[in-house]
Design a protein around this motif. Structure first.
Motif, PDB file in Angstrom:
ATOM      1  N   GLU A 159      15.616  44.340   7.300  1.00  0.00           N
ATOM      2  CA  GLU A 159      15.278  43.728   6.021  1.00  0.00           C
ATOM      3  C   GLU A 159      15.706  44.624   4.864  1.00  0.00           C
ATOM      4  O   GLU A 159      16.183  44.136   3.830  1.00  0.00           O
ATOM      5  N   VAL A 160      15.530  45.931   5.020  1.00  0.00           N
ATOM      6  CA  VAL A 160      15.939  46.865   3.973  1.00  0.00           C
ATOM      7  C   VAL A 160      17.454  46.827   3.786  1.00  0.00           C
ATOM      8  O   VAL A 160      17.959  46.799   2.662  1.00  0.00           O
ATOM      9  N   GLN A 161      18.208  46.792   4.894  1.00  0.00           N
ATOM     10  CA  GLN A 161      19.666  46.741   4.793  1.00  0.00           C
ATOM     11  C   GLN A 161      20.128  45.469   4.093  1.00  0.00           C
ATOM     12  O   GLN A 161      21.040  45.488   3.268  1.00  0.00           O
ATOM     13  N   THR A 162      19.489  44.340   4.432  1.00  0.00           N
ATOM     14  CA  THR A 162      19.847  43.077   3.786  1.00  0.00           C
ATOM     15  C   THR A 162      19.540  43.116   2.296  1.00  0.00           C
ATOM     16  O   THR A 162      20.329  42.676   1.456  1.00  0.00           O
ATOM     17  N   SER A 163      18.372  43.677   1.958  1.00  0.00           N
ATOM     18  CA  SER A 163      17.990  43.762   0.549  1.00  0.00           C
ATOM     19  C   SER A 163      18.913  44.700  -0.220  1.00  0.00           C
ATOM     20  O   SER A 163      19.294  44.419  -1.357  1.00  0.00           O
ATOM     21  N   LEU A 164      19.303  45.816   0.398  1.00  0.00           N
ATOM     22  CA  LEU A 164      20.243  46.728  -0.245  1.00  0.00           C
ATOM     23  C   LEU A 164      21.602  46.070  -0.457  1.00  0.00           C
ATOM     24  O   LEU A 164      22.262  46.286  -1.481  1.00  0.00           O
ATOM     25  N   ALA A 165      22.029  45.274   0.530  1.00  0.00           N
ATOM     26  CA  ALA A 165      23.303  44.571   0.389  1.00  0.00           C
ATOM     27  C   ALA A 165      23.265  43.612  -0.801  1.00  0.00           C
ATOM     28  O   ALA A 165      24.241  43.481  -1.541  1.00  0.00           O
ATOM     29  N   LYS A 166      22.121  42.946  -1.008  1.00  0.00           N
ATOM     30  CA  LYS A 166      21.993  42.052  -2.150  1.00  0.00           C
ATOM     31  C   LYS A 166      22.072  42.837  -3.461  1.00  0.00           C
ATOM     32  O   LYS A 166      22.719  42.408  -4.423  1.00  0.00           O
ATOM     33  N   ALA A 167      21.410  43.984  -3.496  1.00  0.00           N
ATOM     34  CA  ALA A 167      21.464  44.809  -4.710  1.00  0.00           C
ATOM     35  C   ALA A 167      22.889  45.306  -4.963  1.00  0.00           C
ATOM     36  O   ALA A 167      23.367  45.291  -6.106  1.00  0.00           O
ATOM     37  N   ASN A 168      23.577  45.723  -3.906  1.00  0.00           N
ATOM     38  CA  ASN A 168      24.965  46.166  -4.061  1.00  0.00           C
ATOM     39  C   ASN A 168      25.865  45.033  -4.532  1.00  0.00           C
ATOM     40  O   ASN A 168      26.805  45.250  -5.294  1.00  0.00           O
ATOM     41  N   ARG A 169      25.569  43.820  -4.047  1.00  0.00           N
ATOM     42  CA  ARG A 169      26.364  42.670  -4.464  1.00  0.00           C
ATOM     43  C   ARG A 169      26.220  42.440  -5.973  1.00  0.00           C
ATOM     44  O   ARG A 169      27.211  42.185  -6.670  1.00  0.00           O
ATOM     45  N   VAL A 170      24.971  42.523  -6.477  1.00  0.00           N
ATOM     46  CA  VAL A 170      24.752  42.343  -7.910  1.00  0.00           C
ATOM     47  C   VAL A 170      25.489  43.409  -8.704  1.00  0.00           C
ATOM     48  O   VAL A 170      26.162  43.123  -9.704  1.00  0.00           O
ATOM     49  N   ALA A 171      25.409  44.666  -8.248  1.00  0.00           N
ATOM     50  CA  ALA A 171      26.078  45.754  -8.961  1.00  0.00           C
ATOM     51  C   ALA A 171      27.594  45.585  -8.923  1.00  0.00           C
ATOM     52  O   ALA A 171      28.275  45.769  -9.944  1.00  0.00           O
ATOM     53  N   GLU A 172      28.138  45.230  -7.758  1.00  0.00           N
ATOM     54  CA  GLU A 172      29.597  45.077  -7.632  1.00  0.00           C
ATOM     55  C   GLU A 172      30.115  43.948  -8.508  1.00  0.00           C
ATOM     56  O   GLU A 172      31.134  44.091  -9.188  1.00  0.00           O
ATOM     57  N   GLU A 173      29.409  42.815  -8.517  1.00  0.00           N
ATOM     58  CA  GLU A 173      29.851  41.684  -9.331  1.00  0.00           C
ATOM     59  C   GLU A 173      29.788  42.020 -10.824  1.00  0.00           C
ATOM     60  O   GLU A 173      30.682  41.661 -11.594  1.00  0.00           O
ATOM     61  N   THR A 196      33.484  40.586 -19.177  1.00  0.00           N
ATOM     62  CA  THR A 196      32.774  39.319 -19.403  1.00  0.00           C
ATOM     63  C   THR A 196      31.316  39.579 -19.762  1.00  0.00           C
ATOM     64  O   THR A 196      30.749  38.930 -20.660  1.00  0.00           O
ATOM     65  N   VAL A 197      30.674  40.511 -19.056  1.00  0.00           N
ATOM     66  CA  VAL A 197      29.278  40.845 -19.351  1.00  0.00           C
ATOM     67  C   VAL A 197      29.139  41.331 -20.784  1.00  0.00           C
ATOM     68  O   VAL A 197      28.227  40.916 -21.522  1.00  0.00           O
ATOM     69  N   ARG A 198      30.056  42.196 -21.202  1.00  0.00           N
ATOM     70  CA  ARG A 198      29.981  42.744 -22.553  1.00  0.00           C
ATOM     71  C   ARG A 198      30.249  41.669 -23.598  1.00  0.00           C
ATOM     72  O   ARG A 198      29.600  41.634 -24.657  1.00  0.00           O
ATOM     73  N   SER A 199      31.181  40.767 -23.296  1.00  0.00           N
ATOM     74  CA  SER A 199      31.527  39.745 -24.284  1.00  0.00           C
ATOM     75  C   SER A 199      30.403  38.761 -24.510  1.00  0.00           C
ATOM     76  O   SER A 199      30.304  38.162 -25.588  1.00  0.00           O
ATOM     77  N   PHE A 200      29.525  38.563 -23.523  1.00  0.00           N
ATOM     78  CA  PHE A 200      28.394  37.649 -23.680  1.00  0.00           C
ATOM     79  C   PHE A 200      27.079  38.398 -23.927  1.00  0.00           C
ATOM     80  O   PHE A 200      26.017  37.783 -23.883  1.00  0.00           O
ATOM     81  N   ALA A 201      27.161  39.739 -24.122  1.00  0.00           N
ATOM     82  CA  ALA A 201      25.985  40.551 -24.422  1.00  0.00           C
ATOM     83  C   ALA A 201      24.893  40.392 -23.360  1.00  0.00           C
ATOM     84  O   ALA A 201      23.718  40.219 -23.672  1.00  0.00           O
ATOM     85  N   CYS A 202      25.290  40.458 -22.097  1.00  0.00           N
ATOM     86  CA  CYS A 202      24.346  40.254 -20.994  1.00  0.00           C
ATOM     87  C   CYS A 202      24.029  41.554 -20.254  1.00  0.00           C
ATOM     88  O   CYS A 202      23.599  41.533 -19.102  1.00  0.00           O
ATOM     89  N   GLU A 203      24.264  42.718 -20.927  1.00  0.00           N
ATOM     90  CA  GLU A 203      24.026  43.995 -20.246  1.00  0.00           C
ATOM     91  C   GLU A 203      22.569  44.127 -19.795  1.00  0.00           C
ATOM     92  O   GLU A 203      22.281  44.489 -18.646  1.00  0.00           O
ATOM     93  N   GLN A 204      21.647  43.826 -20.698  1.00  0.00           N
ATOM     94  CA  GLN A 204      20.234  43.979 -20.373  1.00  0.00           C
ATOM     95  C   GLN A 204      19.802  43.009 -19.292  1.00  0.00           C
ATOM     96  O   GLN A 204      19.032  43.364 -18.384  1.00  0.00           O
ATOM     97  N   ARG A 205      20.320  41.797 -19.349  1.00  0.00           N
ATOM     98  CA  ARG A 205      19.948  40.801 -18.342  1.00  0.00           C
ATOM     99  C   ARG A 205      20.456  41.198 -16.958  1.00  0.00           C
ATOM    100  O   ARG A 205      19.738  41.070 -15.968  1.00  0.00           O
ATOM    101  N   GLU A 206      21.678  41.714 -16.894  1.00  0.00           N
ATOM    102  CA  GLU A 206      22.217  42.150 -15.602  1.00  0.00           C
ATOM    103  C   GLU A 206      21.446  43.366 -15.088  1.00  0.00           C
ATOM    104  O   GLU A 206      21.193  43.492 -13.886  1.00  0.00           O
TER     105      GLU A 206
END
Length: 798
Positions: A369-383, A390-400
Motif C-alpha cells: 500500500e505504501v509503494q502504491t501511494s508513493l507511486a501516486k505521489a510521484n505521478r503527481v510530481a512528475e506530471e 502550463t502550471v505557471r501560466s494558469f497560476a496553479c502552483e499552490q493548488r498543485e
C-alpha cells in the motif's frame, strides 16, 4: 470434491487419534489403573493429562468439520479466519507435552519407559497434524468455489486471496493459490540472478561460515575459562581458553569484514541486472501499455522499487544467513550442554515464529500500500514538473503543491500504521525473550543446585541463549525486511514478465520497397477504450510519388491512421498493407527506417542537435546530417547556435523554439531517406516563409516516395494528389481539391470554416462553385466540430 476429501481426512484422523492415544495410554495397564488415575491424579506420576489432550484435538477438528459440512460455501472461509487460533492451540498442546517430559525426567524412570515415550511422541505428532488438517479444511473452498462461480456467474475471492487487479499486468512466476505471488519463489528468483557471480557467492558463503563457526565457539570457551577460575582455580585452565578466545575473535572479525564487502558487491550487481531487465522489458511493451500506465508509476518501478529490492534483499539475506548459521551452531552446543534446558528453548521457538509470520504478512500488505501511494505521489510530481510552463501560466502552483501534500499525507497515514505494527511486534518479541530468559535462569539454577550441570556450563548456556535470542530477533526482523523487499520485487517482476499484447517484431525485410500503402476495411479501437471504434471500415491507398492528405474535424481518426501505419497498434478488423504485406510482418527496425514520422508536437531528447538528427542511426557522417538539416531549412539557425551542431537542446528541446524543434524533427526524418514519409501537422509551428522553404525541400524529397500529410492549412492540402476526408472514423470523400469543392460536402464546409477563421468571417477568397450553399457561420461550425470531434483520455486527438 476438495471439501469431501478434507472432511474425510479429518474424520479419519479423529478416530485414529482417539484409538492410538487410548491404546498407548492403557498399554500394560488395566481399567482399574485408569480409574485410579482419575481419582488420584498426580501430574508427576500420571499420564492421564496426555491422554486428555486427545479430547482437545478431537473437539477442535470435529467443530471445524461440522462447520464446513453445515455451510460448504462459507464454512472453509470461517475456518481459515480461525487458523491462527487452531495453530496456537496445537502449540499449547506441544508445549505441555514437553513440560511433561521435563517434569517426569526429574521423577526418575517413568520418563524413559516405552509407554510414556510412545504417548509423548504421538501427542507431539498429533498436535502438528491437527494444525495441518485445519489448514486443509480452510483451503478446501478453492476447488469448490471455482465450480460455484462457474455455475452462478459470480466472482468471489477468498479472504486471503483478496487483492486489487492492477490493469492488465502479468504477475510474477511462482504463484500460490488464488494467483498470489509466492514469497519464497520470489526470493529464489532474485537469487537465481546471482548465478553469474557464483565465484563471489561461494567466497561470501565461505567467509560467512567461517565467521559464524568462530562466533559459535566463543561462549563455549568463555564457560571453560570461568570453570578454570571457579572450579579448578588454576591459571593454566584459565589461560588456554583465553588464548583460543582471542584467536576466534580475531578470525571472526576478519571474516566478517570480507563477508560484508563481498555481499555488498554481489547485490550491487544484482541491482544493475534488475534495472537492465526491467528497462529492456519496458522497451518491448506495446504503445497501449504506456497509454494505460502513468509515467510516474513506471519510473517508480525503475528507480525506487529496484533500489529497495537490492538494498533490502542484500542486507537481509546477508543477515539471515549469518543469524541462521550462528543459531544452528549455538543450538548444537546448547543441546550438548543440557538437553533439558534446550527443551525450554524449543518451547519458545514456535511462538516467536507465529508472531513473526503474522506480523510479516500484515507488514507485507502495508508495504504494498505504501509503494502504491508513493507511486501516486510521484505521478503527481512528475506530471506537474513536466508541465511547469502550463502550471505557471494558469497560476496553479499552490493548488498543485496542495495536491502533492495530500498524496504525501496518505503516505504518512500508512507509515503510521507501519510504525504501530512494528511497535506491537517489538513488544511481543521482547516479552517472549524475557519469558525465555527467566525460565532458563530458574530451571538452570535448579539443575546446578541438583548437581546436573556446573555453574560455568549454566553461564555458557545463558550466553548462548542471549546470542540465540539476538539471532532469533535478527531472523524475525529479516523476515519483515524480506517481505518488504519481496513486495517491491513482485511489482518489478510484474513488468519484467509482462508479455506485450501487440508484437512489433516481424520477419520481413525486403531489399527494395516501393512504398505502396493500403488501408483495407480497417476497424480500430484503442485498448484503453475497446468499446469505442475510432475507425470504421476505412479503406484508401497511398501511392509512391504521390502526396495523400488526410483531413477532417478533430476526432475523425486521422492520427489513428498514422498510429496503425507506424504499427503502434493492431486493428481489430482489416489490414494495413505496405507493398502488399501487413505492417506487422516487417522487422521492427526495417519498418521504422522505411517509414518516417514527423509529428505535430515533435519530441527531442536532452542531447545535442547532431545526436537528435541522427537519433537511432550509427556512424552517420557529419555531411549527411548537414544535408538533412539543409533540406529541412534548419542548417542556418543551427549554425548560429553557440556550439553549432554540438549545442544541447535541453529537456524535450526546451532550448529551441517551436519552429526550430519542428525543423530538427523534419531533418531527423529526412536523414533516413524513407520510402514513406508521414507529416502529421509537420509545418504547423513554422512561419509562412519557413513553411514555404521547408515545403519546397519536402516537395523535392517526395519524388518516388509515398507521402501522407495530415494538415488543416489549405495551402498544404490543396497541393496533394489525393485528399481523403474522414468523418466519425469513416471515409466520407476522396479526390482532388477542386473535385471535392465541387461536391459541396464535408471538405467544402471545412474549407469554408478555415477561410472564415483567416478572414474574420469573410469567405470571398474561397472558391464557391455555382449553386453552392451559403457558408456556414463560425459559431455553427464550432458547435458541429465539438459534437463530431473527440480526444482520447490523454487529450490527444485521434
Amino acid at each position: 470434491m476438495r471439501v469431501c476429501v478434507a472432511v474425510g481426512c479429518n474424520l479419519a484422523f479423529i478416530c485414529v487419534d482417539i484409538v492410538v492415544t487410548t491404546v498407548l495410554y492403557i498399554q500394560g495397564s488395566s481399567l482399574e489403573a485408569f480409574e485410579d488415575d482419575i481419582e488420584g491424579f498426580n501430574v508427576r506420576r500420571s499420564l492421564l493429562d496426555l491422554w486428555g489432550m486427545v479430547l482437545l484435538r478431537a473437539c477442535l477438528l470435529l467443530g471445524a468439520t461440522v462447520g464446513v459440512l453445515w455451510n460448504r460455501r462459507e464454512g472453509p472461509r470461517r475456518v481459515g479466519r480461525l487458523r491462527t487460533l487452531a495453530t496456537l492451540s496445537s502449540l499449547l498442546v506441544l508445549t505441555y507435552a514437553l513440560v511433561k517430559l521435563l517434569v517426569l525426567s526429574e521423577e526418575g524412570g517413568l520418563a524413559y519407559q516405552a509407554r510414556f515415550l510412545g504417548l509423548f511422541g504421538w501427542t507431539c505428532g498429533a498436535a502438528v497434524a491437527t494444525a495441518l488438517l485445519w489448514m486443509m479444511l480452510a483451503r478446501a473452498r478453492a476447488g469448490q468455489a471455482a465450480g460455484e462461480e462457474e455455475n452462478e456467474g459470480l466472482l468471489e475471492v477468498d479472504g486471503e486471496g483478496e487483492g486489487e487487479e492492477e490493469g492488465e499486468k502479468n504477475t510474477t512466476g511462482g504463484k500460490g493459490e488464488k494467483g498470489q505471488p509466492n514469497s519464497g519463489a520470489t526470493v529464489g528468483r532474485l537469487l537465481s540472478y546471482c548465478k553469474q557471480d557464483s565465484g563471489l557467492l561461494a567466497t561470501a558463503f565461505f567467509f560467512l561460515l567461517l565467521s559464524a563457526v568462530c562466533e559459535s565457539f566463543i561462549p563455549y570457551y568463555t564457560g571453560k575459562a570461568i570453570d578454570g577460575i571457579v572450579i579448578h582455580k588454576s591459571m593454566e585452565y584459565f589461560t588456554k581458553p583465553m588464548i583460543v578466545l582471542s584467536v576466534l575473535a580475531l578470525v571472526s572479525s576478519v571474516a566478517m569484514g570480507f563477508r560484508g564487502g563481498v555481499f555488498t558487491l554481489l547485490f550491487a550487481r544484482l541491482s544493475i541486472r534488475l534495472r537492465n531487465l526491467l528497462f529492456r522489458s519496458l522497451m518491448r511493451q506495446e504503445i497501449g501499455f504506456f497509454d494505460a500506465n502513468h509515467t510516474g508509476d513506471i519510473t517508480s518501478r525503475l528507480t525506487s522499487d529496484t533500489t529497495q529490492v537490492s538494498d533490502l534483499i542484500s542486507l537481509n539475506i546477508n543477515l539471515f544467513l549469518r543469524s541462521f548459521i550462528k543459531g544452528a551452531g549455538y543450538f548444537i552446543f546448547m543441546f550438548g550442554m543440557s538437553w533439558k534446558l534446550s527443551l525450554v528453548i524449543i518451547m519458545g521457538f514456535p511462538y516467536i515464529g507465529l508472531i513473526s509470520q503474522l506480523y510479516g504478512k500484515h507488514y507485507k500488505k502495508l508495504t504494498k500500500e505504501v509503494q502504491t501511494s508513493l507511486a501516486k505521489a510521484n505521478r503527481v510530481a512528475e506530471e506537474t514538473i513536466s508541465a511547469m510552463r502550463t502550471v505557471r501560466s494558469f497560476a496553479c502552483e499552490q493548488r498543485e503543491a496542495d495536491g502533492y501534500h495530500r498524496q504525501l499525507t496518505d503516505v504518512f497515514r500508512l507509515n503510521k500504521k507501519q510504525a504501530l505494527a512494528y511497535a506491537c511486534f517489538m513488544w511481543s518479541s521482547c516479552i517472549s525473550e524475557l519469558a525465555l530468559q527467566v525460565a532458563i535462569l530458574y530451571y538452570g539454577g535448579h539443575l546446578v543446585v541438583t548437581g546436573q550441570i556446573t555453574g560455568g556450563t549454566l553461564i555458557s548456556f545463558i550466553i548462548y541463549e542471549l546470542e540465540l535470542g539476538e539471532c532469533l530477533e535478527s531472523i524475525a526482523s529479516v523476515y519483515t525486511g524480506l517481505m518488504q523487499g519481496v513486495g517491491a520485487a513482485e511489482k518489478v517482476f510484474e513488468y519484467i514478465d509482462r508479455k506485450p499484447k501487440h508484437a512489433s517484431e516481424g520477419q520481413e525485410a525486403p531489399d527494395t520497397l516501393r512504398g505502396l500503402v493500403e488501408f483495407h476495411d480497417v476497424t480500430f479501437s484503442y485498448p484503453t477504450r475497446p468499446d469505442t471504434d475510432v475507425l470504421k471500415n476505412v479503406s484508401f491507398s497511398i501511392y509512391p510519388g504521390e502526396v495523400t492528405a488526410l483531413v477532417g474535424p478533430s476526432g475523425s481518426g486521422k492520427s489513428s491512421c498514422v498510429c496503425l501505419l507506424e504499427n503502434f497498434y493492431s486493428p481489430q478488423q482489416g489490414q494495413v498493407l505496405l507493398d502488399g504485406r501487413p505492417v506487422q510482418s516487417y522487422q521492427h527496425d526495417y519498418l521504422h527506417t522505411k517509414v518516417a514520422l514527423v509529428s505535430q508536437e515533435p519530441v527531442l531528447f536532452a542531447r545535442s542537435v547532431e545526436q537528435n538528427i541522427a537519433y537511432g542511426l550509427t556512424d552517420t557522417p557529419t555531411e549527411t546530417i548537414i544535408a538533412a538539416a539543409t533540406k529541412a531549412n534548419a542548417h542556418e539557425f543551427i549554425s548560429g547556435l553557440s556550439k553549432g551542431y554540438d549545442t544541447g537542446v535541453g529537456e524535450k528541446g526546451a532550448q529551441l523554439s517551436g519552429g526550430q524543434k519542428q525543423r530538427v524533427a523534419i531533418a531527423r526524418a529526412l536523414i533516413r531517406k524513407p520510402r514513406v514519409l508521414v507529416l502529421d501537422e509537420a509545418t504547423s509551428a513554422l512561419d509562412a516563409e519557413s513553411e514555404h522553404v521547408v515545403q519546397q525541400a519536402l516537395n523535392g524529397a517526395m519524388e518516388n516516395h509515398s507521402v501522407l500529410v495530415i494538415a488543416h492549412r489549405l495551402s498544404t492540402v490543396e497541393r496533394a494528389d489525393r485528399i481523403v476526408v474522414l468523418e466519425r472514423g469513416s471515409v466520407a470523400e476522396q479526390g482532388r481539391h477542386a473535385e471535392l469543392l465541387a461536391r459541396r460536402g464535408l471538405y467544402y464546409r471545412l474549407v469554408q470554416r478555415q477561410a472564415m477563421g483567416l478572414e474574420g468571417g469573410a469567405t470571398d477568397n474561397v472558391p464557391r462553385p455555382p449553386g453552392a450553399p451559403p457558408p456556414v457561420s463560425l459559431e455553427e461550425e464550432e458547435e458541429w466540430s465539438e459534437e463530431e470531434g473527440g480526444k482520447d483520455e490523454h487529450g490527444a486527438k485521434y
